[in-house]
Design a protein around this motif. Structure first.
Motif, PDB file in Angstrom:
ATOM      1  N   ALA A 204       0.808  -1.223   0.000  1.00  0.00           N
ATOM      2  CA  ALA A 204       0.000   0.000   0.000  1.00  0.00           C
ATOM      3  C   ALA A 204       0.840   1.271   0.000  1.00  0.00           C
ATOM      4  CB  ALA A 204      -0.905   0.013   1.238  1.00  0.00           C
ATOM      5  N   ALA A 205       2.071   1.213   0.514  1.00  0.00           N
ATOM      6  CA  ALA A 205       2.795   2.446   0.829  1.00  0.00           C
ATOM      7  C   ALA A 205       3.576   3.032  -0.339  1.00  0.00           C
ATOM      8  CB  ALA A 205       3.746   2.199   1.994  1.00  0.00           C
ATOM      9  N   CYS A 206       3.431   4.337  -0.554  1.00  0.00           N
ATOM     10  CA  CYS A 206       4.306   5.137  -1.412  1.00  0.00           C
ATOM     11  C   CYS A 206       5.415   5.690  -0.500  1.00  0.00           C
ATOM     12  CB  CYS A 206       3.506   6.276  -2.038  1.00  0.00           C
ATOM     13  SG  CYS A 206       2.706   7.315  -0.796  1.00  0.00           S
ATOM     14  N   SER A 207       6.243   6.593  -0.996  1.00  0.00           N
ATOM     15  CA  SER A 207       7.348   7.127  -0.178  1.00  0.00           C
ATOM     16  C   SER A 207       6.849   7.727   1.141  1.00  0.00           C
ATOM     17  CB  SER A 207       8.117   8.213  -0.934  1.00  0.00           C
ATOM     18  OG  SER A 207       8.721   7.696  -2.079  1.00  0.00           O
ATOM     19  N   ALA A 208       5.884   8.628   1.051  1.00  0.00           N
ATOM     20  CA  ALA A 208       5.447   9.343   2.253  1.00  0.00           C
ATOM     21  C   ALA A 208       4.899   8.385   3.303  1.00  0.00           C
ATOM     22  CB  ALA A 208       4.397  10.394   1.891  1.00  0.00           C
TER      23      ALA A 208
END
Ligand SMILES: *Cc1c(COP(=O)(O)O)cnc(C)c1O
Length: 384
Positions: A204-208
């Motif tokens: 699920a995670a992008c950089s932020a």
């Protein structure tokens, strides 16, 4: 063909960024390098090569054309995942190449299952679910239909992932929205698990989200902007900084340096106008250098009379309008500059630096947009 400027892409900087991200997330989650938008302007082939040297074996693209570019330059053992656009007519080819893709609607899922059946090769799919971003993903109300389709097609599909995307993880103001998305994602996970459907990885995670919300890291993180050495937003940096050591106040390094050279010189008298129209009138005698980069090369017109370049380690302001292919800069305070002398548009020279952020702020763009507007024709050169 000789080009008027070049982009240097630093291998060491990328390695530093990945080492930092790895130190945060621990050994378990896979890092997928997001290379959409021509690898955020860095060049897909160049980025793939640097990333593979760093040990990355997973790449995410938006579209099938980008995935094909990765396929052409990546090792056989690297995984490629399309998170967005493909044409159903290409499915057979993508499946044969072992390129993975998101399924976020029934048409694509059904077509992939049918083609896999015909080919006798399993399609490698990631089921994207809607948790609140409201762009793509199966709705909660569709879960039974999706479950049925997955059950019927289990022999023909390789369920590589269950995934979602967050809406604005880069701002604390969206914190409660992110928590709600995590909760909905867990509901989907639980639903499929209870009904006997297992996915290889959940992501699920992008950089932020990776930087700010540890609970979103799951089995794989999709790292775009941070891999290229930029904080998603200033706010993300401020929040992460609070937890960093004093010796290492900014662990991310920019990969990109944009360089060109002096094309010509011009002396002007006080009172004369420079370039098109009356955009700049000299209030003193001046020495100008003409630089062969303009808005056609991604140097925005909004940098007219505002931008700066580095020559001989000194900041030289842009004088007058940015033209299609050239700018004039003030070198009155410099001496001994020769034709062909190096000019830095983004990056370090001597003790001074022009960052993408300063470039982007003055041109009113955020990092993402400025980077991806760098034309693909400018040569990208890998440096150590
Ligand atoms: C672009 C994108 C990412 C990477 O985002 P960054 O903020 O650059 O890390 C991750 N996931 C999806 C679905 C994306 O579209």
């Amino acid at each position: 063909m000789l080009h008027t400027s070049r982009l240097e892409i630093s291998t060491a900087a990328y390695q530093k960024n990945i080492t930092f991200i790895r130190s945060l997330i621990g050994p378990k989650p896979t890092i997928s390098a997001v290379v959409k938008g021509n690898a955020y302007g860095h060049g897909i082939a160049q980025l793939v090569s640097i990333a593979e040297k760093t040990g990355i074996r997973h790449f995410s693209t938006f579209s099938s054309d980008e995935a094909r570019e990765v396929f052409a330059s990546a090792r056989d053992t690297s995984e490629i995942m399309i998170m967005g656009m493909l044409h159903l007519a290409e499915l057979a080819d993508l499946i044969k190449k072992g390129i993975q893709f998101y399924a976020f609607d029934l048409q694509r899922l059904e077509a992939a299952s049918n083609i896999s059946k015909e080919l006798g090769i399993k399609a490698q799919v990631h089921i994207e679910v809607e948790t609140g971003f409201n762009r793509t993903g199966f709705e909660w109300e569709e879960r039974k239909t999706v479950l049925e389709m997955l059950r019927q097609n289990v022999p023909f599909l390789e369920l590589k992932g269950l995934c979602t995307h967050f809406a604005g993880a880069e701002s604390a103001q969206n914190h409660s929205r992110i928590q709600e998305q995590i909760r909905r994602f867990e509901d989907f996970s639980e639903y499929f698990r209870r009904n006997g459907i297992a996915f290889e990885r959940r992501h699920a995670a992008c950089s932020a989200a990776t930087l700010l919300f540890p609970e979103t890291r799951l089995d794989l993180v999709r790292i775009g902007i941070a891999g290229y050495g930029f904080w998603p937003t200033r706010e993300t940096f401020e929040m992460v900084k609070a937890e960093l050591s004093v010796e290492n106040p900014n662990p991310l390094r920019r990969l990109l340096t944009w360089k060109t050279e002096v094309m010509s010189f011009k002396k002007i008298k006080s009172g004369s106008f420079v370039g098109y129209g009356k955009g700049f009138k000299a209030s003193k005698d001046m020495s100008l250098a003409i630089i062969p980069v303009g808005y056609a090369h991604g140097y925005g017109r909004n940098l007219s009379n505002i931008g700066k370049v580095l020559i001989s380690g000194e900041f030289c302001p842009v004088i007058g309008m940015v033209n299609m292919n050239a700018i004039a800069v003030d070198i009155s305070k410099l001496s001994g500059i020769t034709l062909g002398e190096e000019v830095v548009l983004i990056g370090n020279q001597g003790d001074n630096e022009i960052t993408v952020a300063s470039f982007a702020e003055t041109s009113d763009l955020i990092n993402y947009e400025m980077l991806t507007r760098l034309p693909s024709q400018i040569p990208r050169i890998i440096v150590d």
